[in-house]
Design a protein around this motif. Structure first.
Motif, mmCIF file in Angstrom:
data_model
loop_
_atom_site.group_PDB
_atom_site.id
_atom_site.type_symbol
_atom_site.label_atom_id
_atom_site.label_comp_id
_atom_site.label_asym_id
_atom_site.label_seq_id
_atom_site.Cartn_x
_atom_site.Cartn_y
_atom_site.Cartn_z
ATOM 1 N N LEU A 239 0.815 -1.221 0.000
ATOM 2 C CA LEU A 239 0.000 0.000 0.000
ATOM 3 C C LEU A 239 0.845 1.266 0.000
ATOM 4 C CD1 LEU A 239 -2.942 -0.783 2.466
ATOM 5 C CD2 LEU A 239 -2.892 -0.961 -0.008
ATOM 6 N N HIS B 255 -3.237 2.007 -9.092
ATOM 7 C CA HIS B 255 -4.256 0.984 -8.925
ATOM 8 C C HIS B 255 -4.223 0.045 -10.115
ATOM 9 C CE1 HIS B 255 -6.388 3.601 -5.812
ATOM 10 N NE2 HIS B 255 -5.924 2.523 -5.200
ATOM 11 N N ILE C 229 -9.745 9.580 -11.117
ATOM 12 C CA ILE C 229 -8.731 9.498 -10.059
ATOM 13 C C ILE C 229 -8.307 8.057 -9.848
ATOM 14 C CG2 ILE C 229 -8.223 9.971 -7.625
ATOM 15 C CD1 ILE C 229 -10.327 12.180 -7.733
ATOM 16 N N ARG D 20 -6.022 14.460 -8.330
ATOM 17 C CA ARG D 20 -6.123 14.235 -6.883
ATOM 18 C C ARG D 20 -5.881 15.550 -6.144
ATOM 19 N NH1 ARG D 20 -5.757 9.440 -2.783
ATOM 20 N NH2 ARG D 20 -5.304 10.624 -0.934
ATOM 21 N N PHE E 67 -15.459 19.417 3.004
ATOM 22 C CA PHE E 67 -15.257 17.968 3.064
ATOM 23 C C PHE E 67 -14.470 17.570 4.306
ATOM 24 C CE2 PHE E 67 -13.462 14.008 1.315
ATOM 25 C CZ PHE E 67 -14.547 13.507 0.619
ATOM 26 N N ILE F 187 -23.106 13.003 -1.454
ATOM 27 C CA ILE F 187 -22.202 13.240 -2.588
ATOM 28 C C ILE F 187 -22.882 14.163 -3.610
ATOM 29 C CG2 ILE F 187 -20.868 12.142 -4.440
ATOM 30 C CD1 ILE F 187 -19.734 11.166 -1.959
ATOM 31 N N LEU G 245 -15.181 -4.561 3.665
ATOM 32 C CA LEU G 245 -15.871 -4.036 2.484
ATOM 33 C C LEU G 245 -15.040 -4.174 1.215
ATOM 34 C CD1 LEU G 245 -17.153 -0.692 3.991
ATOM 35 C CD2 LEU G 245 -18.462 -2.721 3.538
ATOM 36 N N ARG H 159 -3.417 -3.196 -6.500
ATOM 37 C CA ARG H 159 -2.392 -2.245 -6.936
ATOM 38 C C ARG H 159 -1.646 -2.829 -8.129
ATOM 39 N NH1 ARG H 159 -0.746 1.721 -3.325
ATOM 40 N NH2 ARG H 159 -2.496 2.365 -2.008
ATOM 41 N N LYS I 298 -0.069 7.236 -0.713
ATOM 42 C CA LYS I 298 -0.555 8.296 -1.619
ATOM 43 C C LYS I 298 -1.879 7.945 -2.265
ATOM 44 C CE LYS I 298 3.888 9.886 -3.340
ATOM 45 N NZ LYS I 298 4.775 9.750 -4.475
ATOM 46 N N ARG I 299 -2.135 6.658 -2.472
ATOM 47 C CA ARG I 299 -3.376 6.250 -3.125
ATOM 48 C C ARG I 299 -4.465 5.892 -2.121
ATOM 49 N NH1 ARG I 299 -2.591 6.087 -8.766
ATOM 50 N NH2 ARG I 299 -4.832 6.279 -8.757
ATOM 51 N N MET J 100 -9.631 8.920 -0.523
ATOM 52 C CA MET J 100 -9.788 10.371 -0.383
ATOM 53 C C MET J 100 -10.990 10.720 0.483
ATOM 54 S SD MET J 100 -9.133 12.074 -4.079
ATOM 55 C CE MET J 100 -9.521 13.714 -3.475
ATOM 56 N N GLY J 101 -11.862 9.744 0.698
ATOM 57 C CA GLY J 101 -13.121 10.077 1.368
ATOM 58 C C GLY J 101 -13.237 9.551 2.785
ATOM 59 N N LEU K 127 -14.943 11.856 5.343
ATOM 60 C CA LEU K 127 -16.371 12.022 5.056
ATOM 61 C C LEU K 127 -17.135 10.743 5.403
ATOM 62 C CD1 LEU K 127 -18.759 13.592 3.808
ATOM 63 C CD2 LEU K 127 -18.158 12.582 1.617
HETATM 64 C C1 HEM Z 1 -16.768 3.128 4.095
HETATM 65 C C2 HEM Z 1 -16.497 3.846 3.051
HETATM 66 C C3 HEM Z 1 -15.270 3.727 2.175
HETATM 67 C C4 HEM Z 1 -14.355 2.716 2.072
HETATM 68 C C5 HEM Z 1 -14.332 1.395 2.833
HETATM 69 C C6 HEM Z 1 -13.376 3.121 1.085
HETATM 70 C C7 HEM Z 1 -12.271 2.364 0.736
HETATM 71 C C8 HEM Z 1 -11.335 2.758 -0.209
HETATM 72 C C9 HEM Z 1 -10.170 1.982 -0.548
HETATM 73 C C10 HEM Z 1 -9.771 0.643 0.074
HETATM 74 C C11 HEM Z 1 -9.506 2.671 -1.508
HETATM 75 C C12 HEM Z 1 -8.189 2.256 -2.164
HETATM 76 C C13 HEM Z 1 -7.077 2.815 -1.296
HETATM 77 C C14 HEM Z 1 -5.693 2.326 -1.610
HETATM 78 O O1 HEM Z 1 -5.434 1.847 -2.708
HETATM 79 O O2 HEM Z 1 -4.836 2.415 -0.711
HETATM 80 C C15 HEM Z 1 -10.246 3.886 -1.777
HETATM 81 C C16 HEM Z 1 -9.873 4.840 -2.708
HETATM 82 C C17 HEM Z 1 -10.627 5.957 -2.986
HETATM 83 N N1 HEM Z 1 -11.746 6.396 -2.313
HETATM 84 FE FE1 HEM Z 1 -12.667 5.454 -0.792
HETATM 85 N N2 HEM Z 1 -13.723 4.354 0.597
HETATM 86 C C18 HEM Z 1 -14.859 4.769 1.239
HETATM 87 C C19 HEM Z 1 -15.523 5.980 1.063
HETATM 88 C C20 HEM Z 1 -15.177 6.944 0.155
HETATM 89 C C21 HEM Z 1 -15.858 8.195 -0.013
HETATM 90 C C22 HEM Z 1 -17.049 8.701 0.817
HETATM 91 C C23 HEM Z 1 -15.251 8.852 -1.033
HETATM 92 C C24 HEM Z 1 -15.646 10.227 -1.502
HETATM 93 C C25 HEM Z 1 -15.727 10.781 -2.459
HETATM 94 C C26 HEM Z 1 -14.144 8.007 -1.513
HETATM 95 C C27 HEM Z 1 -13.283 8.324 -2.542
HETATM 96 C C28 HEM Z 1 -12.184 7.553 -2.914
HETATM 97 C C29 HEM Z 1 -11.300 7.895 -4.006
HETATM 98 C C30 HEM Z 1 -11.442 9.104 -4.928
HETATM 99 C C31 HEM Z 1 -10.315 6.897 -4.058
HETATM 100 C C32 HEM Z 1 -9.138 6.807 -5.044
HETATM 101 C C33 HEM Z 1 -7.899 7.468 -4.435
HETATM 102 C C34 HEM Z 1 -6.703 7.468 -5.385
HETATM 103 O O3 HEM Z 1 -6.621 6.620 -6.253
HETATM 104 O O4 HEM Z 1 -5.852 8.346 -5.227
HETATM 105 N N3 HEM Z 1 -14.137 6.870 -0.748
HETATM 106 N N4 HEM Z 1 -11.356 3.925 -0.963
#
Ligand code: HEM
Length: 480
Positions: free
Chosen positions: A85, A93, A108, A120, A132, A174, A345, A351, A417-418, A421-422, A425
């Protein structure tokens, strides 16, 4: 340099092992398909994530298999999981050729590195300006919680399909951010949007509202080039001379503002397609995940009435002050950690190796898909004794105070870094929506669903692990 690398990521890989092939299931040419099919037939009702535990038992913390021309490496040891990670070599990804063919390289989540960096950073800044993760976001969520409670109250006489209700509430948070408006739960366009968000793979082709961004409430005729001048569609002109440009009212308006500032004659990352894919990412990543987390939470509260009583005891009298008081909500925080660990979840965080590297002593060629197996870490008995037991108290100390387990680092929201983002929230939403449920209702499994509990609980396969469709009875609590 090597010393620093080794002290962070452990011993250097043993040269002999680096030459060895990564062990794993499958046969030449057909790869894992026949073995996986055989396993599925022999284990009806179980999911591929359950098989990963068996494969780690058989082949060790790192195993590999092929599907078509792609090679997958799965990593299930906690230290290696975090290495994947957070290490620079894995900061993309999943990146498969067929995804490129479908053009899924914008936005993203799936974007190429340079594009991802710009998107990002930009999204982070705008979302922060929109409140946010900050306390001001609370109002939006609290307002939506009222709609959720009203909706459930109107259906108190019969068991409710929780997932659908949660999706409406979470999606509207959202919607507020992205479009600057919420939808009524009964609007057909909203139902269509929610269906689209579930079709994760072709999301950017189907998410209708983002193909035709709604006009900004402050749209006015403009003396400068406007978004509508360069892009057809239903969009009206936006006034980009407006001095309030630093305070966008929604993400789309902020993006369109940025778009007109780009040089139309040179390549840039603020095209309409980029906008669609970023918005799709917010919906896919931000709606289903959080809604499914709440669905699991409601299911576990309905199953474990003692846990429900304890959560309610902590939250019942807090009203709208929930987020200000969250540091002191020891049992509720422990409950959420346990729900997220127990349900996993996102069982596999996919990756991609951007260059040749190594994990656990094995050589990983460039362009290999590497799955950080969060499910295996969540079932690691050294980190979480009796991992198959749902027990929020594992995150409490002897005084009943919440204590975070290092085993949870990166487990649910990824890391580096990856990383998600949420997260902030999502955590706010989970807390506020949970509070609104237990403050207003007693949650129970209807008689009909009780015998199905283990089937519901095994859940369904997919990018997000969700419970099988079920209904819960929400009985309104007496108000004193
Ligand atoms: C319980 C809720 C959530 C879970 C379990 C979750 C889980 C994750 C996971 C596991 C990743 C991949 C991280 C990694 O590769 O290290 C991710 C990426 C991401 N999440 Fe969430 N997420 C949640 C809610 C949200 C919310 C509310 C948003 C809001 C907009 C969001 C936006 C993103 C985005 C944009 C990425 C891509 C980040 C990147 O590639 O730089 N997520 N999330």
């Amino acid at each position: 340099m090597n010393f620093i690398k080794d002290s962070i990521f452990g011993r250097p890989d043993e040269p002999e092992k680096l030459k060895k092939k990564i062990p794993g299931p499958g046969v030449p040419i057909l790869g894992d398909l026949p073995t996986a099919t055989k396993w599925t037939l022999a284990n009806p009702g179980k999911l591929p994530m359950h098989r990963t535990l068996e494969l780690h038992g058989q082949f060790g913390p790192v195993y590999s298999f092929g599907v078509g021309s792609a090679t997958f490496v799965i990593v299930g040891d906690p230290a290696m999981f975090r290495q994947v990670l957070t290490h620079e070599d894995f900061q993309e990804h999943i990146n498969l050729p067929f995804l490129k063919t479908f053009g899924a390289r914008k936005g993203i989540f799936m974007a190429d590195y340079e594009r991802w960096k710009v998107h990002r950073r930009f999204s982070h800044r705008i979302l922060r300006d929109l409140g946010f993760g900050k306390i001001q976001m609370q109002d939006n969520i609290l307002r939506e919680a009222t709609h959720l409670v009203d909706d459930l109250r109107s259906r108190c006489s019969e068991p409710v399909e929780t997932r659908a209700a949660m999706s409406c509430a979470v999606s509207n948070v959202i919607n507020q951010l992205v479009f600057g408006k919420r939808f009524d739960y009964s609007e057909p366009e909203f139902a269509r949007q929610l269906d689209s968000a579930r079709m994760v793979t072709n999301i950017s082709l189907t998410l209708v509202p983002c193909r035709a961004p709604p006009a900004s409430p402050r749209a006015t005729p403009s003396s400068r080039p406007s978004a509508s001048a360069r892009s057809p569609g239903t969009r009206r002109s936006l006034d980009f001379n407006n001095n309030e440009a630093d305070q966008p009212e929604d993400f789309i308006t902020a993006f369109l503002r940025e778009q007109v500032h780009q040089d139309p004659d040179s390549e840039h990352y603020f095209t309409d397609d980029d906008l669609c894919d970023i918005v799709a990412d917010f919906f896919v990543a931000g709606t289903d995940t959080t809604a499914v987390a709440l669905t699991w939470a409601a299911l576990l509260l309905a199953k474990h009435q003692d846990v429900q009583d304890k959560v309610r005891a902590e939250l019942f009298y807090l009203g709208d002050t929930i987020l200000e008081k969250q540091a002191g909500l020891h049992y509720t925080r422990a409950f959420w950690d346990e729900v997220l660990r127990f349900c996993m979840l996102v069982p596999l965080n996919m990756r991609h190796s951007v260059r040749e590297t190594s994990v656990g002593g094995y050589r990983i060629p460039a362009d290999t898909v590497v799955g950080a197996n969060a499910y295996a870490v969540s079932r690691n008995a050294e980190l979480f004794p009796e991992p198959e037991t749902f027990r929020p108290a594992r995150f409490l100390d002897a005084e009943g105070c919440y204590c975070r387990s290092p085993g949870m680092d990166g487990l649910v929201f990824g890391a580096g870094k990856r990383g998600c983002m949420g997260e902030s929230l999502a955590r706010m939403e989970m807390l506020v929506f949970l509070a609104s449920l237990v403050q207003n209702f007693q949650l129970e499994l209807p008689e009909k669903e009780r015998p199905r509990f283990s089937e519901i609980f095994i859940g369904e396969d997919g990018a997000v692990h969700q419970p099988k469709q079920h209904r819960i009875l929400f009985t309104e609590l007496p108000r004193d």
